[in-house]
Scaffold this motif. Structure first.
Motif, PDB file in Angstrom:
ATOM      1  N   THR A 380       0.848  -1.191   0.000  1.00  0.00           N
ATOM      2  CA  THR A 380       0.000   0.000   0.000  1.00  0.00           C
ATOM      3  C   THR A 380       0.887   1.247   0.000  1.00  0.00           C
ATOM      4  N   ALA A 381       0.272   2.356  -0.360  1.00  0.00           N
ATOM      5  CA  ALA A 381       1.005   3.630  -0.365  1.00  0.00           C
ATOM      6  C   ALA A 381       0.006   4.752  -0.118  1.00  0.00           C
ATOM      7  N   ILE A 382       0.506   5.912   0.250  1.00  0.00           N
ATOM      8  CA  ILE A 382      -0.338   7.090   0.458  1.00  0.00           C
ATOM      9  C   ILE A 382      -0.050   8.089  -0.664  1.00  0.00           C
ATOM     10  N   ARG A 383      -1.099   8.395  -1.421  1.00  0.00           N
ATOM     11  CA  ARG A 383      -0.979   9.347  -2.525  1.00  0.00           C
ATOM     12  C   ARG A 383      -0.625  10.736  -1.976  1.00  0.00           C
ATOM     13  N   THR A 384      -0.187  11.610  -2.833  1.00  0.00           N
ATOM     14  CA  THR A 384       0.270  12.938  -2.392  1.00  0.00           C
ATOM     15  C   THR A 384      -0.800  13.722  -1.635  1.00  0.00           C
ATOM     16  N   ASP A 385      -2.085  13.393  -1.868  1.00  0.00           N
ATOM     17  CA  ASP A 385      -3.174  14.099  -1.181  1.00  0.00           C
ATOM     18  C   ASP A 385      -3.691  13.345   0.035  1.00  0.00           C
ATOM     19  N   GLY A 386      -3.044  12.226   0.391  1.00  0.00           N
ATOM     20  CA  GLY A 386      -3.424  11.504   1.604  1.00  0.00           C
ATOM     21  C   GLY A 386      -4.313  10.292   1.379  1.00  0.00           C
ATOM     22  N   MET A 387      -4.675   9.997   0.139  1.00  0.00           N
ATOM     23  CA  MET A 387      -5.523   8.832  -0.147  1.00  0.00           C
ATOM     24  C   MET A 387      -4.674   7.562  -0.127  1.00  0.00           C
ATOM     25  N   LYS A 388      -5.194   6.536   0.560  1.00  0.00           N
ATOM     26  CA  LYS A 388      -4.475   5.254   0.609  1.00  0.00           C
ATOM     27  C   LYS A 388      -4.747   4.480  -0.680  1.00  0.00           C
ATOM     28  N   VAL A 389      -3.706   3.916  -1.252  1.00  0.00           N
ATOM     29  CA  VAL A 389      -3.832   3.199  -2.518  1.00  0.00           C
ATOM     30  C   VAL A 389      -3.222   1.802  -2.364  1.00  0.00           C
ATOM     31  N   SER A 390      -3.930   0.783  -2.876  1.00  0.00           N
ATOM     32  CA  SER A 390      -3.384  -0.583  -2.881  1.00  0.00           C
ATOM     33  C   SER A 390      -2.555  -0.794  -4.136  1.00  0.00           C
ATOM     34  N   LEU A 391      -1.451  -1.459  -3.964  1.00  0.00           N
ATOM     35  CA  LEU A 391      -0.572  -1.739  -5.100  1.00  0.00           C
ATOM     36  C   LEU A 391      -0.539  -3.244  -5.347  1.00  0.00           C
ATOM     37  N   GLU A 392      -0.871  -3.633  -6.572  1.00  0.00           N
ATOM     38  CA  GLU A 392      -0.817  -5.047  -6.952  1.00  0.00           C
ATOM     39  C   GLU A 392       0.322  -5.235  -7.938  1.00  0.00           C
ATOM     40  N   PRO A 393       1.157  -6.247  -7.743  1.00  0.00           N
ATOM     41  CA  PRO A 393       2.214  -6.462  -8.745  1.00  0.00           C
ATOM     42  C   PRO A 393       1.621  -6.865 -10.089  1.00  0.00           C
ATOM     43  N   ILE A 394       2.311  -6.525 -11.159  1.00  0.00           N
ATOM     44  CA  ILE A 394       1.812  -6.902 -12.494  1.00  0.00           C
ATOM     45  C   ILE A 394       2.487  -8.166 -12.994  1.00  0.00           C
ATOM     46  N   MET A 395       3.475  -8.632 -12.270  1.00  0.00           N
ATOM     47  CA  MET A 395       4.186  -9.836 -12.716  1.00  0.00           C
ATOM     48  C   MET A 395       4.824 -10.526 -11.521  1.00  0.00           C
ATOM     49  N   LYS A 396       5.188 -11.788 -11.726  1.00  0.00           N
ATOM     50  CA  LYS A 396       5.887 -12.529 -10.681  1.00  0.00           C
ATOM     51  C   LYS A 396       7.390 -12.335 -10.842  1.00  0.00           C
ATOM     52  N   THR A 397       8.084 -12.420  -9.724  1.00  0.00           N
ATOM     53  CA  THR A 397       9.537 -12.267  -9.768  1.00  0.00           C
ATOM     54  C   THR A 397      10.166 -13.093  -8.658  1.00  0.00           C
ATOM     55  N   ASP A 398      11.428 -13.449  -8.860  1.00  0.00           N
ATOM     56  CA  ASP A 398      12.169 -14.133  -7.799  1.00  0.00           C
ATOM     57  C   ASP A 398      12.755 -13.134  -6.812  1.00  0.00           C
ATOM     58  N   ARG A 399      12.745 -11.870  -7.204  1.00  0.00           N
ATOM     59  CA  ARG A 399      13.333 -10.843  -6.338  1.00  0.00           C
ATOM     60  C   ARG A 399      12.476 -10.624  -5.101  1.00  0.00           C
ATOM     61  N   LEU A 400      13.120 -10.377  -3.983  1.00  0.00           N
ATOM     62  CA  LEU A 400      12.386 -10.133  -2.746  1.00  0.00           C
ATOM     63  C   LEU A 400      11.867  -8.700  -2.712  1.00  0.00           C
TER      64      LEU A 400
END
Lengths: 413, 128
Positions: A380-400
């Motif tokens: 999750t992240a907070i947009r510049t105006d304070g709105m909480k936003v969910s972030l979904e990955p667009i691909m799989k990765t081996d990276r942590l």
């Protein structure tokens, strides 16, 4: 036929949620990305980091173990970055800082930190970008250039869209005002309502605004144009100021003047202010740090008889010069900080957690590759105006993900 | 011939894009290692658009490509895209809380025959 999924873009602090990434990744097929978002997306195919110790390839486990050793042995470590990390990674990072008695700071210390503090403390009236789209008829970009820093700001929120109360939009109902030292790309959209000032003349401009609001002749700038500005402000139904780095640095030490201006504007009409944050989760970090310590930036954690104390640091420069180890979290301090600070950091053992190669990762003692938040890792992240936003990955990765790396560093201690 | 200027820095979307592709690229160098100056100021310095200048102050120095500004006249004010090159001239104490307002980076600009400062040289300076 290619299937698309709506996802968010972590290229800037607007975190646009209408991005269409193809199932089969290929740069030309991503839709709705701005130029900055496209560049961020291209990072997937850029020069990626790999685990390294002292310039040589290493296993991830060994790199994490060495990073833990460096940070554990340090007496005055600095953790710098944060603004391009998910809220989850920031939370784990602050846990780590508490544990090792580190100083934490982010790029907002040089830019919007003080203003963000005023907004988060409720000292300045603010609103959401959705309110801007629906209600705002006057947007003032003061020392900010969204066409370069948040490229879809004008099209999604502040100038071009038809909001619920602004159906006639920029053609009739919206006014865009720019106050800047140069003719920025945003200023070119509104030459008649662009106010050019010299470096550091923001205080005089602000005082001239107060003058015209009180019906006095301004002592600064083109008097006729300033009086016209006064008329626009008085006719405004819902105005929003977007202060940028240029204005905020100029007003350092005199931020109470900005609060005076906001108070005066709100005696006349409705006026709000929204920060133009640099990193996609700058506000998230400022908010989290405020919740945990009472400060929005530049905090030192210290141990005292089993208790964790925190205190506000005056400057990043001071913390950098005291540091005996650096953890750069998704940032490139050697490239983005003034030379004195960068030089101090370049002399201490550096651990770089980053998705792509940078000046800092090239010079780091230990490099730990991470997934790109918003593309390869969620959260999750907070947009510049304070709105909480969910972030979904667009691909799989081996990276942590960064929070996984930080957790493993703590476990390795 | 040399002149004192106030340098204001700004962010540029094209330079950001070039940096994401690779900070050691020619494109990133060209966009970052430049100083945009008033036409008359450049004429007074005897430097043409594309010529090289040395920008220096008590903090550091860099050789940059001079570009003519397309803006309205702004004598004595120069612009640089925020980058490791502009940071070579920046005072690290300028954002101290409660400090006086930032009024641009003061620098002296003069014509130069030297090569444009490379990123590798900046990185080397940091390590010294």
């Amino acid at each position: 036929m290619t299937d698309y999924n709506y996802r968010s873009c972590t290229g800037c602090a607007l975190i646009c949620e209408d991005i269409l990434y193809p199932d089969k990744l290929a740069v030309p097929q991503a839709r709705n990305l701005c130029r900055k978002g496209q560049a961020h997306y291209q990072s997937l195919f850029a020069d990626r980091t790999k685990p390294m110790i002292e310039g040589r390839d290493a296993s991830l486990d060994k790199a994490i173990a060495r990073a833990a050793e460096i940070l554990k042995d340090a007496r005055s470590p600095l953790i710098y970055g944060w603004s391009n990390s998910s809220s989850e990674a920031q939370a784990v990072g602050i846990d780590l800082a508490e544990r090792i008695g580190a100083t934490v700071d982010d790029p907002s210390t040089y830019c919007e930190g003080l203003f963000m503090e005023m907004v988060l403390a409720g000292k300045v009236p603010s609103c959401t970008l959705d309110d801007v789209r629906n209600f705002a008829d006057t947007s003032i970009f003061w020392g900010s250039d969204p066409s370069s820093s948040q490229p879809r700001h004008l099209s999604r929120f502040s100038y071009f869209p038809r909001g619920s109360k602004r159906q006639k939009s920029y053609e009739e109902e919206r006014t865009c005002i720019v106050v800047d030292v140069r003719e920025s790309p945003t200023a070119r959209l509104c030459p008649d309502t662009t106010y050019r000032i010299g470096p550091g003349e923001d205080v005089q401009f602000l005082e001239a605004m107060l003058n015209v609001l009180e019906g006095k002749i301004p002592k600064f700038g083109d008097k006729k144009k300033m009086i016209e500005l006064g008329s626009i402000l008085k006719k405004t139904e819902y105005g929003v100021i977007f202060p940028g780095k240029g204005m905020l640095q100029s007003l350092q030490g005199k931020m109470e003047l900005f609060m005076d201006l906001m108070a005066r504007l709100n005696e006349v009409t409705t006026f709000k202010a929204i920060p133009v944050a640099g990193g996609f989760n700058t506000r998230g970090f400022n908010q989290l740090l405020l919740d945990r310590t009472g400060f929005v930036k530049s905090v030192s954690f210290q141990h005292d008889n089993g208790e964790v104390l925190h205190r506000s640091e005056d400057t990043l420069a001071g913390a950098a010069k005291r540091a005996d180890a650096l953890l750069a979290l998704g940032s490139d301090p050697l490239a983005e900080l003034p030379v004195g600070v960068a030089r101090a950091l370049a002399k201490v053992p550096m651990v770089a957690i980053d998705s792509c190669r940078s000046i800092t990762s090239d010079a780091a003692l230990v490099v730990i590759p991470s997934a790109i938040t918003g593309l390869e890792a969620g959260g999750t992240a907070i947009r510049t105006d304070g709105m909480k936003v969910s972030l979904e990955p667009i691909m799989k990765t081996d990276r942590l993900a960064e929070e996984q790396i930080l957790t493993r560093i703590m476990e390795a201690m | 011939m040399a002149m004192e200027v106030k340098v204001a820095t700004f962010r540029d979307i094209f330079q950001y894009e070039a940096g994401r592709k690779g900070m050691h690229s020619e494109e990133y160098l060209q966009l970052s290692a430049q100083i945009i100056m008033d036409k008359e100021d450049l004429t007074n310095l005897g430097v043409k658009d594309g010529g090289r200048v040395l920008a220096e102050n008590e903090i550091g120095s860099v050789v940059l490509v001079a570009r003519t500004s397309a803006d309205k006249a702004h004598p004595g004010v120069a612009f640089m895209i925020e980058s490791p090159w502009s940071h070579q001239l920046e005072d690290d104490e300028r954002c101290k809380q409660g400090a006086l307002g930032f009024r641009g980076i003061s620098a002296k600009v003069s014509p130069s025959q030297d090569n444009v400062t490379e990123l590798s040289e900046i990185v080397q300076r940091l390590k010294e």
